[in-house]
Design an enzyme around this catalytic site. Structure first.
Site, mmCIF file in Angstrom:
data_model
loop_
_atom_site.group_PDB
_atom_site.id
_atom_site.type_symbol
_atom_site.label_atom_id
_atom_site.label_comp_id
_atom_site.label_asym_id
_atom_site.label_seq_id
_atom_site.Cartn_x
_atom_site.Cartn_y
_atom_site.Cartn_z
ATOM 1 N N SER A 295 0.893 -1.157 -0.092
ATOM 2 C CA SER A 295 -0.066 -0.033 -0.211
ATOM 3 C C SER A 295 0.955 1.273 -0.065
ATOM 4 C CB SER A 295 -0.818 -0.109 1.273
ATOM 5 O OG SER A 295 -1.554 1.331 1.470
ATOM 6 N N THR B 248 -5.225 2.869 -7.574
ATOM 7 C CA THR B 248 -6.522 2.735 -6.789
ATOM 8 C C THR B 248 -7.193 4.124 -7.579
ATOM 9 O OG1 THR B 248 -5.512 1.525 -5.182
ATOM 10 C CG2 THR B 248 -7.563 2.635 -4.692
ATOM 11 N N TYR C 11 -1.842 5.941 -4.608
ATOM 12 C CA TYR C 11 -2.716 6.991 -4.341
ATOM 13 C C TYR C 11 -1.981 8.014 -5.005
ATOM 14 C CZ TYR C 11 -5.775 4.438 -0.940
ATOM 15 O OH TYR C 11 -6.810 3.314 -0.578
ATOM 16 N N LYS D 220 -6.997 -0.463 -10.357
ATOM 17 C CA LYS D 220 -8.053 -1.143 -9.331
ATOM 18 C C LYS D 220 -8.957 -0.261 -8.808
ATOM 19 C CE LYS D 220 -6.878 -2.528 -4.514
ATOM 20 N NZ LYS D 220 -7.677 -1.909 -3.462
ATOM 21 N N HIS E 228 -12.985 -2.003 -3.040
ATOM 22 C CA HIS E 228 -12.170 -1.668 -1.902
ATOM 23 C C HIS E 228 -12.576 -2.483 -0.602
ATOM 24 C CE1 HIS E 228 -9.281 2.041 -1.484
ATOM 25 N NE2 HIS E 228 -9.449 1.396 -0.300
HETATM 26 C C1 FNR Z 1 -7.863 -1.838 2.161
HETATM 27 N N1 FNR Z 1 -7.818 -1.678 0.953
HETATM 28 C C2 FNR Z 1 -7.000 -0.704 0.042
HETATM 29 N N2 FNR Z 1 -6.846 -0.676 -1.056
HETATM 30 C C3 FNR Z 1 -5.984 0.250 -1.736
HETATM 31 O O1 FNR Z 1 -5.950 0.358 -2.730
HETATM 32 N N3 FNR Z 1 -4.932 1.015 -0.678
HETATM 33 C C4 FNR Z 1 -4.980 0.729 0.607
HETATM 34 O O2 FNR Z 1 -4.233 1.460 1.454
HETATM 35 C C5 FNR Z 1 -5.905 -0.152 1.088
HETATM 36 N N4 FNR Z 1 -5.956 -0.423 2.672
HETATM 37 C C6 FNR Z 1 -6.911 -1.146 3.032
HETATM 38 C C7 FNR Z 1 -6.823 -1.191 4.337
HETATM 39 C C8 FNR Z 1 -7.606 -2.411 5.014
HETATM 40 C C9 FNR Z 1 -7.784 -2.621 6.432
HETATM 41 C C10 FNR Z 1 -8.713 -2.965 4.057
HETATM 42 C C11 FNR Z 1 -9.745 -4.051 4.716
HETATM 43 C C12 FNR Z 1 -8.574 -2.852 2.802
HETATM 44 C C13 FNR Z 1 -8.502 -2.372 0.013
HETATM 45 C C14 FNR Z 1 -7.841 -3.763 -0.464
HETATM 46 O O3 FNR Z 1 -6.810 -3.656 -1.267
HETATM 47 C C15 FNR Z 1 -8.808 -4.741 -1.121
HETATM 48 O O4 FNR Z 1 -9.533 -4.086 -2.154
HETATM 49 C C16 FNR Z 1 -9.825 -5.473 -0.111
HETATM 50 O O5 FNR Z 1 -9.147 -5.514 1.168
HETATM 51 C C17 FNR Z 1 -10.538 -6.598 -0.490
HETATM 52 O O6 FNR Z 1 -11.309 -7.223 0.170
HETATM 53 P P1 FNR Z 1 -11.541 -8.240 1.304
HETATM 54 O O7 FNR Z 1 -10.505 -9.140 0.873
HETATM 55 O O8 FNR Z 1 -10.725 -7.530 2.410
HETATM 56 O O9 FNR Z 1 -12.667 -8.787 1.571
#
Ligand code: FNR
Length: 369
Positions: A106, A155, A129, A230, A254
């Site tokens: 991330s 993202t 980001y 994404k 997300h």
């Molecule tokens: C995320 N997600 C996410 N996506 C992204 O592009 N940058 C990020 O920093 C984050 N941070 C993040 C933190 C936490 C705690 C969660 C739960 C999710 C989204 C992540 O990449 C992904 O799309 C989802 O987590 C997928 O779903 P599941 O496997 O958590 O159900």
């Protein structure tokens, strides 16, 4: 008691973590309808297994953007992993690399791209980001490239942060002993406490809401890394992403943390796959907790899946060993699903191995009179 499936780590994490941290990891946006739907929708897809096929040897390997990995199960970017465990992103990187799969780091990691690269070899993607200050973005992308990252996951579903009510109630902010390590030197590594979610305020202050398709092209002028877009969930945006030069698409909502009442990703997947027409690979994340979920995504045309929360929950429970175990359990479940469906390689997984609610009813023989 022994952990025997991925979901069990969530309850352990809940016990171990401070409430503010657990809630940040677990929550979805607003009514959390999409959060539940991301899981529920998988349960509405059933198998049509084939029998009496020699499944003594099963090959789960695949090639993603030219990189060979051991299985189509990869790690999604999740922010601030050191809140879960002191080893944070280091543990995740090591677990991914020992499982022979890809980790996505991330932008908001609590370890820098250089630090994660220093854990040793491994195929890694960097999630981006886009900040208002494009110099910050250009610098960071260059650093990721130099550190050996192989692709950018851009993202595109976060011009503003979704309304996560637990974070508002908890006044969520990054604990004072941690920073968003990639931005530390740029004075953007801290999150101020706010009257609501500290992260929502940070996003409002720093993230570029004007981001548009032309910026996907701009990004290609500052890096040679392939770009995965994404956060696509419609056919229209799939076509635009391909026109803009995306090397792949990640069907993602997300983790249900942005716009509530979007469909589950597994429901949106086939629309995107059809619109992509095989021109670029399509991936999925959201709610994948079982090997059967992985199989269903592949049967609907995904080239691979990513997991988010299972990583932070297992990290909280057992550090690197936990993340390894999650990857191992999913690998074994997926292999078993392939065997019981009569598939010996990913190529053999077809649309006919599953049946969904939106499939036309199959013709039934007329009842005998
Ligand atoms: C995320 N997600 C996410 N996506 C992204 O592009 N940058 C990020 O920093 C984050 N941070 C993040 C933190 C936490 C705690 C969660 C739960 C999710 C989204 C992540 O990449 C992904 O799309 C989802 O987590 C997928 O779903 P599941 O496997 O958590 O159900």
């Amino acid at each position: 008691m022994e952990v025997t499936n991925v979901t069990e780590y969530q309850a352990i994490a809940k016990e171990k973590l401070p409430k503010m941290v657990y809630d940040y990891y677990a929550s979805g946006a607003e009514d959390q309808w999409t959060l539940e739907e991301n899981r529920n929708a998988f349960a509405r897809i059933l198998f049509r297994p084939r029998i009496l096929i020699d499944v003594s040897k099963i090959d789960m390997t695949t090639t993603i953007l030219g990189f060979k990995i051991s299985m189509p199960i990869m790690i999604a970017p999740t922010a601030m992993q050191k809140m879960a465990h002191p080893d944070g992103e280091y543990a995740t990187a090591r677990a991914a690399s020992s499982a022979g799969t890809i980790m996505t780091l991330s932008s908001w990691a609590t370890s820098s791209v250089e630090e994660v690269a220093s854990t040793g070899p491994g195929i890694r993607f960097f999630q981006l980001y886009v900040y208002k200050d494009r110099n910050v973005v250009a610098q960071l992308v260059r650093r990721a490239e130099r550190a050996g990252f192989k692709a950018i996951a851009l993202t595109v579903d976060t011009p503003r942060l979704g309304r996560r009510e637990a974070d508002i109630k908890n006044r969520f902010t990054l604990p004072p002993f941690l920073t968003l390590k990639n931005f530390e030197g740029l004075d953007l590594g801290k999150m101020d406490e706010a009257n609501d979610s500290g992260l929502a305020s940070y996003v409002a202050g720093q993230i570029d809401r004007t981001l548009s398709w032309k910026d996907v092209k701009w990004l290609q002028t500052i890096t040679t890394m392939p770009i995965l877009v994404k956060g696509v969930i419609t056919a229209e945006d799939t076509r635009l992403a391909i026109q803009a030069g995306a090397a792949g698409i990640i069907v993602s909502n997300h983790g249900a943390r942005q716009l509530d009442y979007v469909p589950s990703t597994i429901m949106a997947l086939e629309e995107v796959v059809k619109a992509a027409q095989g021109r670029v690979p399509v991936f999925l994340d959201g709610g994948v907790r079982r090997g059967t979920d992985v199989f269903k995504a592949l049967a609907l045309g995904a080239s691979g899946i990513f997991i988010g929360r299972p990583v932070v929950f297992s990290l909280a429970a057992e550090g690197e060993a936990g993340v390894r175990k999650v990857l191992q359990m999913l690998r074994e479940e997926f292999e078993l699903t392939m065997a019981l469906s009569g598939c010996t390689s990913l190529r053999e997984i077809t649309r006919d191995h599953i049946v969904t609610e939106w499939d036309a009813p199959r013709a039934r023989p007329a009842p005998r009179l």
